[in-house]
Enzyme design. Sequence first.
Site, PDB file in Angstrom:
ATOM      1  N   CYS A  31       6.834 -23.165  13.804  1.00 52.36           N
ATOM      2  CA  CYS A  31       6.289 -23.431  15.130  1.00 52.36           C
ATOM      3  C   CYS A  31       7.402 -23.388  16.152  1.00 52.36           C
ATOM      4  O   CYS A  31       8.559 -23.177  15.834  1.00 52.36           O
ATOM      5  CB  CYS A  31       5.613 -24.784  15.167  1.00 52.36           C
ATOM      6  SG  CYS A  31       6.785 -26.100  14.901  1.00 52.36           S
ATOM      7  N   CYS A  34      10.724 -25.434  15.956  1.00 55.42           N
ATOM      8  CA  CYS A  34      11.848 -24.956  15.159  1.00 55.42           C
ATOM      9  C   CYS A  34      12.900 -24.306  16.049  1.00 55.42           C
ATOM     10  O   CYS A  34      14.089 -24.353  15.775  1.00 55.42           O
ATOM     11  CB  CYS A  34      11.389 -23.928  14.134  1.00 55.42           C
ATOM     12  SG  CYS A  34      10.162 -24.551  13.010  1.00 55.42           S
ATOM     13  N   ASP A 440      -0.851   3.479  -9.114  1.00 60.57           N
ATOM     14  CA  ASP A 440       0.117   3.253 -10.165  1.00 60.57           C
ATOM     15  C   ASP A 440      -0.302   1.917 -10.787  1.00 60.57           C
ATOM     16  O   ASP A 440      -0.990   1.135 -10.136  1.00 60.57           O
ATOM     17  CB  ASP A 440       1.508   3.173  -9.529  1.00 60.57           C
ATOM     18  CG  ASP A 440       2.522   2.616 -10.488  1.00 60.57           C
ATOM     19  OD1 ASP A 440       2.606   3.149 -11.599  1.00 60.57           O
ATOM     20  OD2 ASP A 440       3.217   1.660 -10.126  1.00 60.57           O
ATOM     21  N   ASP A 626       4.494   1.759  -6.374  1.00 55.04           N
ATOM     22  CA  ASP A 626       5.630   0.946  -5.957  1.00 55.04           C
ATOM     23  C   ASP A 626       6.956   1.353  -6.586  1.00 55.04           C
ATOM     24  O   ASP A 626       7.996   0.914  -6.158  1.00 55.04           O
ATOM     25  CB  ASP A 626       5.374  -0.518  -6.294  1.00 55.04           C
ATOM     26  CG  ASP A 626       5.483  -0.778  -7.790  1.00 55.04           C
ATOM     27  OD1 ASP A 626       5.071   0.120  -8.548  1.00 55.04           O
ATOM     28  OD2 ASP A 626       5.988  -1.825  -8.183  1.00 55.04           O
ATOM     29  N   ASP A 630       7.286   6.583  -8.672  1.00 58.92           N
ATOM     30  CA  ASP A 630       6.137   6.939  -7.852  1.00 58.92           C
ATOM     31  C   ASP A 630       6.548   7.628  -6.557  1.00 58.92           C
ATOM     32  O   ASP A 630       5.717   8.250  -5.892  1.00 58.92           O
ATOM     33  CB  ASP A 630       5.336   5.688  -7.468  1.00 58.92           C
ATOM     34  CG  ASP A 630       4.760   4.997  -8.672  1.00 58.92           C
ATOM     35  OD1 ASP A 630       4.206   5.708  -9.521  1.00 58.92           O
ATOM     36  OD2 ASP A 630       4.873   3.772  -8.771  1.00 58.92           O
TER      37      ASP A 630
END
Lengths: 729, 54
Positions: A31, A34, A440, A626, A630
């Site tokens: 928020c 911070c 995959d 991934d 691939d």
Amino acid sequence: MRAPVRDWQAFTTPKPNGGAHMDLAVEGITCAACMSTIEHGLSGLPGVANARLNLTTHRLAVDWEPGRVDADAVVQRLEDLGYRAHPFDPARRTAEEAAEERGLYRAMGVAGFAAMNVMLLSVSVWAGNVTDIEPATRDLFHWISALISIPAVAYAGRPFFGSALRALRHFRTNMDVPISIGIWLTLGLSLFQTMRSAEHAYFDSVLMLLFFLLVGRTLDNGMRRRTRGVAENVAALRAITAVKCLPDGSLREVPLSRVDPGDLVLVRPGEHVSVDGVVKDGTSEIDQSLVTGETDLVATTPGDRVYAGTLNVSGSLKVQVTAATEGTLLEEVNRLLENAAQAKSRYMRLADCAARLYAPVVHSAAILTFLGWYLSGRLPGAEALIVAVSVLIITCPCALALAIPVVQVVASGLMFSKGVLIHSGDAIERLAAADTIVFDKTGTLTLAEPVLLDFATVDRTLLKRAGRLAGASHHPLGRALADVAHAEAPPDGAREIAGFGIEAEVDGRLERLGSAEFCGVDQTVVDDLLSRHPRASLVAYAPGDQAPVLFAFRQGLRVDAAVTCTRLKKMGYALEILSGDRVEAVSSVARELGIATWSAALRPADKIARLEALKAAGSRVLMVGDGLNDAPALAAAHVSLSPVTAVHLAQAAADAVFLGDRLAPVADALAIARRSHAAMIENLSISVVYNLIAVPIAIAGLVTPLLAALAMSGSSVIVTLNALRLKLK
Amino acid sequence: MDVLIYLIPIALSLGFLGLMAFLWTLKTGQYDDIEGAKWRVLSDDDLPKRGGGA
């Protein structure tokens, strides 16, 4: 083994005034409070000159005076405040992109300023034309408009002119070509009209067209920056660093850009290997699932090759970094990737298709108008030319040029909210065209982390105790066990015994966690469990005061994999699995998900061959994968997605990345893409209808600047509103 | 209509002032963090610390 010191100093950049600067991606910002906590906390350190947190991107920029404070102190303070900082690799930042973006904003500002002031003068002229304006005053207004417009167009139009010139130089045409021609002709015509004290000039139309287009482009840019920002943060959280072994024996964690071929890098158990290289020292098992799709662990000894993206499971390895990887899997992948990427660049975007049709039609209509009026002898040459140019003005590529980009902006915003980060706008069109989805298996349909089997029948107290001990382990199964048990902090004094497991003294008992043998589990119990769960990985736990127990783990499907596959089938997609893993593993997943077509034990080239076959059969394939294996297939497919856990190469090859542990974003992305594509077609139709009405008016020579201005803003607003309609559903 | 001699330059310079302001906001990076800016207004970090205050 001593823990390596992360070399935060390597992530800082020196500033010209002698100060130091560091960019960090900060985790744990929830928020606005911070923001002040972090900025206040860091400013309190002596020597920190400036700390500023960007709440939009969750990035922190810190400046300090070297000598009074250092990078480690800054990071330590952040940690004390409860935030984890992840370094940004300074070598990856591009100042060029930032400059381009500033240029776009500046162009928009200039065009907006000029459009407003010229409009002020134009409205006066329009009002004066129907009342009693003196020709001298009108000329003065036109001349002032010209003085504002010419430099403003020359400056603010550069993004379009540059792109148009590049296209023409390659004998291609894009939307920027008719835009540039329209802008310059209208400006020239207006100047000509001003010089001969005519009633009408179109300076406001030119500037408004530019302003609208630049607003569209700026929005597009902003959306892309937001998406890229998140992708970069995710990359930074995954810490692309390496632990370098220095000649004096010390260890430093450095950014990958500071690792050179020949360097020795330490890979601890439980860490991803971040470089390609040859093992020099140590033995371990490597999980290559991200690279080959194979889920079985591979034993690795000195002399073996390891690849970036693989997971080191059991022992520490010292790896010598190699540069050239001839004859290896990686080289094959790279070669296939290059070929595949070339094939893909031939895709013709919808906007360019429209431009290709639009430009010749409109330009020949303008020429015919001129010839018609001139040859029929009804108008002298100059007047006929004015009417012809007014055809170009009224057909204003404005609506057409906004029709697609504005939908892309809205659609990528929608996808962003569903956790899909799109790399390029035209991916949406290609996504909408897909009719076959190829998955995959490992890491895509299944999760990267293993899941606990028979969860319902596991003794909860024992699980909690085992999980607590597992928290001290680096082994991926240990981590999975700690996760599933929601374990408390691990006991002190836990010892890891390489190759066996971990043991610790808890409340006076010796607890052990590790292999069945290490914990003294009977072989018959092991065989019994394995017969129920073939191919499961086992972890044994000996509580010390009871009989040892076994936990079985297996690569789990994404929780919503089955639901999503059903949904995709209902949406009319053909599904298929292409995996590098073994036949049994793939067939069980395919059965569970109800996917009839699958192939196993494929090499990267086999995957491409299958994609080519599908393409030849007329399918448009969406590839979801991934792994390193691939990557070529991702580049070769019509369109591709990859999960955020994918290896870097695969993410770069894919058109979009999806976040999170669920498969649903794939279906969401497809649904949004279909709706967006429909909206694009609608917008193009609106532009065509608009032109069908407006062009005859222009050809008849009835267009006035007021009409042009109304038509231009009207059509732009309509296509924008139609695009925003996507958000309503 | 002589008044236009004053009015047009005034109108143009006002517009120019607006453009300069926009370019200045751009140069000082005020669009880099649109999300944070709205919260910064509420932060009272810049007030001088008073004794006893939190």
